[in-house]
Structures are given as structure tokens and as C-alpha cells.
Design a protein around this motif. Sequence first.
Motif, PDB file in Angstrom:
ATOM      1  N   SER A  61      31.639  -7.438  95.085  1.00 51.94           N
ATOM      2  CA  SER A  61      31.407  -6.261  94.240  1.00 51.94           C
ATOM      3  C   SER A  61      32.668  -5.432  94.027  1.00 51.94           C
ATOM      4  O   SER A  61      32.796  -4.746  93.018  1.00 51.94           O
ATOM      5  N   PRO A  86      31.037  -1.958 100.998  1.00 47.42           N
ATOM      6  CA  PRO A  86      29.688  -1.801 100.439  1.00 47.42           C
ATOM      7  C   PRO A  86      28.633  -2.315 101.421  1.00 47.42           C
ATOM      8  O   PRO A  86      28.848  -3.321 102.104  1.00 47.42           O
ATOM      9  N   SER A  92      28.507  -1.982  94.682  1.00 54.37           N
ATOM     10  CA  SER A  92      29.398  -0.984  95.280  1.00 54.37           C
ATOM     11  C   SER A  92      28.782   0.411  95.280  1.00 54.37           C
ATOM     12  O   SER A  92      29.469   1.399  95.513  1.00 54.37           O
ATOM     13  N   VAL A  95      28.761   2.764  99.978  1.00 55.58           N
ATOM     14  CA  VAL A  95      29.900   2.220 100.711  1.00 55.58           C
ATOM     15  C   VAL A  95      30.039   2.930 102.048  1.00 55.58           C
ATOM     16  O   VAL A  95      29.896   4.148 102.142  1.00 55.58           O
ATOM     17  N   VAL A 128      31.400   3.656  93.029  1.00 50.31           N
ATOM     18  CA  VAL A 128      30.699   4.118  94.228  1.00 50.31           C
ATOM     19  C   VAL A 128      29.873   5.356  93.875  1.00 50.31           C
ATOM     20  O   VAL A 128      30.343   6.252  93.175  1.00 50.31           O
TER      21      VAL A 128
END
Length: 173
Positions: A61, A86, A92, A95, A128
Motif C-alpha cells: 500500500s 499500515p 494506508s 498506520v 493516511v
Amino acid sequence: MATFLVTERLAPRPFSEADVDHLLDLDNDPEVMRFINGGRPTTREAVRAESLPRFLHHCPSLDNRVFWATEERTTKEFLGWFVFRPLDDHSSAVVELGYRLGSAAWGRGHATEGSRALIHKGFSELGVERVIANTMTVNARSRRVMEKVGLTFVRTFFADIIEAPSSALSSTG
């Protein structure tokens, strides 16, 4: 592999097979390992067979590594490592942030500097949505770093690591 991240004082880089001695030194410092395994020593075989394969893992990812050997930019001195991993190799969105620095690097702001840079990169470039981190409740230094980089205390939980509760902190972009 292209440079993933550089800060004012830190130069994270991918781990390699040549880092076994760095990891062995780090994992055999009783103060560093105090809240991780009670300060017990780690063998070279454990570093080679267990730690290094995790540190060499390529995450789909992120299309990159998740563990970063970290050196001081000017001296190239090995300081320790950061992880920005992740929870799901294929997304992602969430995380986990972590770090392990040698005791010689403590108190110099390296953990805060590296963590801030990773969080910024995660939210601005990597998709993220949430960053989490865990530490032993009694590890005040690590908790303080997490607070300084914007993570918020979420809960205390009990794990079978060492006989002490742990804390979970998180941040959303």
C-alpha cells in the motif's frame, strides 16, 4: 530506492543485511529494551531470523518499506529506527508509528523530529487517515513524544508483554 524522507537532522534509509550489528547493539542495550522485553538480551540469530526480515518487508500500500534505519544526517551515526506501518498491507488508511532509538540519542528531540516528519508525510502524501502508536503506560518519555507530535490518549489496555499496562494514542489528519 529513492529517498523516502529527510529531516533537518535525520536521514532515515532502508535497512539492509549490513545492519545486523546495529540492531544487535540496539536490542542489547538494557535501557532501550526496558519497556519492550524487560531488558533481556537479543541474540544475533534472533536479529537475523526474526527482526531483519520484518525490517526488510516491502509494503504494497505504500510501495515502500515500513521500517527505516535512522542515521544522524551529518555524521551518519546509526541512531535507531522508525516504523510507519499500515495495519493492513493493502491500505494506508491506518498506520502505526513507532521508534526505537539508542540511549545516546535520547533527550535530543530525534524521536519527536522523526515522528513529526513521518506523520506529515503520511497525511500529506500517503493517504493516511489515522496514525496510532502504543507504549507502556510507565514509559513517560515515549508517551511525551507521542503527545508532542499530536497524538491523543485513547485508552489503557493490558497485554501479556511485561506486567504493566500499555497506552494507545492516535491522531487523525
